[in-house]
Design an enzyme around this catalytic site. Structure first.
Site, PDB file in Angstrom:
ATOM      1  N   PRO A  80      50.496  31.501 107.895  1.00 11.78           N
ATOM      2  CA  PRO A  80      51.946  32.943 107.396  1.00 11.78           C
ATOM      3  C   PRO A  80      52.315  32.316 106.110  1.00 11.78           C
ATOM      4  CG  PRO A  80      51.753  32.666 109.402  1.00 11.78           C
ATOM      5  CD  PRO A  80      50.608  31.351 109.283  1.00 11.78           C
ATOM      6  N   THR A  81      52.303  32.686 105.889  1.00 17.56           N
ATOM      7  CA  THR A  81      53.330  31.918 104.288  1.00 17.56           C
ATOM      8  C   THR A  81      54.385  33.477 103.593  1.00 17.56           C
ATOM      9  OG1 THR A  81      51.450  33.124 102.613  1.00 17.56           O
ATOM     10  CG2 THR A  81      51.846  30.183 103.428  1.00 17.56           C
ATOM     11  N   GLN A 130      54.831  35.109 112.749  1.00 18.71           N
ATOM     12  CA  GLN A 130      55.035  33.490 112.189  1.00 18.71           C
ATOM     13  C   GLN A 130      56.926  34.070 112.329  1.00 18.71           C
ATOM     14  OE1 GLN A 130      57.306  33.109 109.080  1.00 18.71           O
ATOM     15  NE2 GLN A 130      58.169  31.356 109.934  1.00 18.71           N
ATOM     16  N   TYR A 132      61.310  32.700 113.033  1.00 18.30           N
ATOM     17  CA  TYR A 132      62.123  31.575 112.882  1.00 18.30           C
ATOM     18  C   TYR A 132      63.423  32.199 114.707  1.00 18.30           C
ATOM     19  CZ  TYR A 132      60.356  31.124 108.389  1.00 18.30           C
ATOM     20  OH  TYR A 132      59.591  30.396 106.763  1.00 18.30           O
ATOM     21  N   ARG A 167      63.824  20.998  97.349  1.00 19.53           N
ATOM     22  CA  ARG A 167      62.956  21.272  96.812  1.00 19.53           C
ATOM     23  C   ARG A 167      63.350  21.608  95.158  1.00 19.53           C
ATOM     24  NH1 ARG A 167      60.170  26.054 100.560  1.00 19.53           N
ATOM     25  NH2 ARG A 167      60.309  24.965 102.254  1.00 19.53           N
ATOM     26  N   LYS A 254      54.755  25.432 115.922  1.00 12.29           N
ATOM     27  CA  LYS A 254      54.158  24.867 114.269  1.00 12.29           C
ATOM     28  C   LYS A 254      55.770  24.484 113.666  1.00 12.29           C
ATOM     29  CE  LYS A 254      52.387  27.240 109.641  1.00 12.29           C
ATOM     30  NZ  LYS A 254      53.957  25.888 109.130  1.00 12.29           N
ATOM     31  N   HIS A 278      54.572  21.289 107.301  1.00 12.80           N
ATOM     32  CA  HIS A 278      55.554  22.816 106.121  1.00 12.80           C
ATOM     33  C   HIS A 278      54.423  22.372 104.496  1.00 12.80           C
ATOM     34  CE1 HIS A 278      57.416  25.661 106.801  1.00 12.80           C
ATOM     35  NE2 HIS A 278      57.976  26.384 105.912  1.00 12.80           N
ATOM     36  N   ARG A 281      56.795  20.011 102.595  1.00 11.76           N
ATOM     37  CA  ARG A 281      57.626  20.946 101.910  1.00 11.76           C
ATOM     38  C   ARG A 281      59.173  20.706 102.443  1.00 11.76           C
ATOM     39  NH1 ARG A 281      56.697  25.076  98.197  1.00 11.76           N
ATOM     40  NH2 ARG A 281      57.333  26.666  99.052  1.00 11.76           N
ATOM     41  N   ASP A 309      47.671  21.883 110.165  1.00 11.56           N
ATOM     42  CA  ASP A 309      47.575  22.412 108.496  1.00 11.56           C
ATOM     43  C   ASP A 309      47.792  21.605 107.720  1.00 11.56           C
ATOM     44  OD1 ASP A 309      50.257  22.561 108.749  1.00 11.56           O
ATOM     45  OD2 ASP A 309      49.874  24.883 108.843  1.00 11.56           O
ATOM     46  N   GLY A 310      47.485  21.064 106.548  1.00 10.88           N
ATOM     47  CA  GLY A 310      48.326  20.669 105.634  1.00 10.88           C
ATOM     48  C   GLY A 310      47.498  19.520 104.724  1.00 10.88           C
ATOM     49  N   ARG A 333      47.689  26.369 101.058  1.00 12.54           N
ATOM     50  CA  ARG A 333      48.203  26.784  99.893  1.00 12.54           C
ATOM     51  C   ARG A 333      46.433  27.284  98.854  1.00 12.54           C
ATOM     52  NH1 ARG A 333      51.395  22.476  99.779  1.00 12.54           N
ATOM     53  NH2 ARG A 333      53.042  22.247  98.855  1.00 12.54           N
TER      54      ARG A 333
END
Length: 381
Positions: A80-81, A130, A132, A167, A254, A278, A281, A309-310, A333
């Site tokens: 999920p993004t 996903q 928060y 960022r 996650k 993440h 990030r 992931d990553g 990505r």
């Protein structure tokens, strides 16, 4: 550059860079601080060699896996993004449809631009939500109730984002939601008019999961303010344990990296963890998920489903993670650049290339099923 000319992650990235205004491309491509962790995420796989076996009579290959009670036709899923509508007007709709076609899992984010309910209608296969942890506990319960009502079986709580990462690419362009671009950022949008035309021709930008709580449309709250004002940095293991019990089903954390945290996740009743930084990030300089994978699988892999992931860009990266005991591997990505480049067709091509790479790699490794991939197939330099 045409979609049929894309054969790997780097091709999709180049195509997306040509089509997206620079502030949006750099939002996808960028990471925190000096982006050291971002680079190391992929480099970590390069320090590990595959040791294939031959003459194993590999005919058909079964790459299916079961993770958190979900049967996936391939051992990768679309993580999920956020904000996918900015990358391509189809947004999460494209990802949901592509995931359904390939029989794998995808996730809708709290910051998703398509509602949980619509995504569920598009894809009735494996899906996670996903979210928060908010200061408003009632909002947390409301979001879980909505997910259950929509038919979501797996909750995925992101635990590494109690505040936003630094960022700097976004700061240089002025990228924010709502847009607050500086002159350089505005210029970049002006020289990529096709993106703007597609953006304004379709429905207005929305964050359906949050629109009753955060007014993005009139600029009442930006994404950065959402992280700093609505999310609860005091979130504790007791808070999460209460949520796990309230949900009463498959619950995943996650953003776990340490063995200690993996053990705590087991203790409070989680059924899955995603080793993740993440995408580099958040905390620059943090350890990569692949480097931590073996240690955590050894500690808790027999009691909880471990994913990671990553930096995953190749089927061989997936094989290495599976060989260390990961139940499935998340893509970020890897599918976002194809989405930006060509919508659903781009995501489908990326997943097909990954499927072919995994199948080919398994045959060359002498493995007909994922269960046959073990640490014996690896050597570290």
């Amino acid at each position: 550059m045409r979609l049929k000319d894309c054969y790997n992650f780097h091709d999709f990235r180049r195509m997306a860079k040509r089509r997206l205004p620079s502030p949006i491309f750099n939002y996808i491509d960028g990471a925190a601080d000096d982006e050291v962790t971002y680079r190391r995420n992929t480099a970590a796989f390069e320090g590990c060699d595959l040791v294939p076996n031959v003459l194993r009579g590999v005919g058909d290959v079964d790459m299916s896996v079961t993770v958190m009670g979900q049967r996936l036709a391939m051992p990768v899923y679309c993580s999920p993004t956020a904000l996918q509508r900015l990358f391509h007007h189809q947004g999460e709709r494209a990802v949901a449809a592509a995931a359904a076609k390939f029989g794998t899992m995808f996730g809708v984010s709290s910051l998703g631009t398509v509602s949980l309910e619509e995504a569920r209608r598009i894809c009735d296969g494996p899906q996670v939500y996903q979210f928060y942890f908010h200061k408003d506990r009632g909002l947390n319960r409301e979001m879980m109730a909505r997910a259950k009502q929509a038919g979501i079986e797996v909750m995925m709580l992101t635990v590494d984002s109690i505040t936003g990462g630094n960022r700097e690419r976004d700061k240089r362009t002025g990228f924010a939601i709502p847009f607050k671009l500086n002159l350089a950022g505005i210029t970049q949008f002006a020289i990529k008019p096709s993106w703007a035309v597609n953006y304004v021709r379709h429905e207005p930008f929305r964050l359906p999961q949050l629109e009753n709580h955060v007014d993005m449309g009139r600029g009442a709250m930006s994404i950065s303010r959402y992280f700093t004002e609505m999310l609860d940095p005091s979130m504790s293991w007791d808070d999460v344990a209460e949520m796990v019990q309230h949900w009463g089903g498959q619950f995943c954390l996650k953003g776990v990296i340490s063995v200690e945290d993996a053990k705590r996740a087991v203790e409070i009743g989680c059924t899955g963890i995603v080793l993740s930084n993440h995408g580099g990030r958040q905390l620059d300089g943090s350890r990569t998920a692949f480097d931590q994978l073996d240690e955590i699988v050894q500690a808790v892999g027999d009691r909880i489903d471990v994913m990671m992931d990553g930096g995953v860009q190749r089927g061989t990266h997936v094989l290495k993670a599976l060989s260390l005991g990961a139940k499935a591997v998340g893509l970020g990505r890897y599918y976002l650049f194809p989405l930006a480049a060509a919508g659903q067709a781009g995501v489908e091509r990326a997943l097909e290339l990954m499927r072919v790479e995994i199948e080919r790699g398994m045959k060359l490794m002498g493995c007909s099923s994922v269960d046959e991939l073990t640490k014996e197939n690896l050597r570290f330099r």
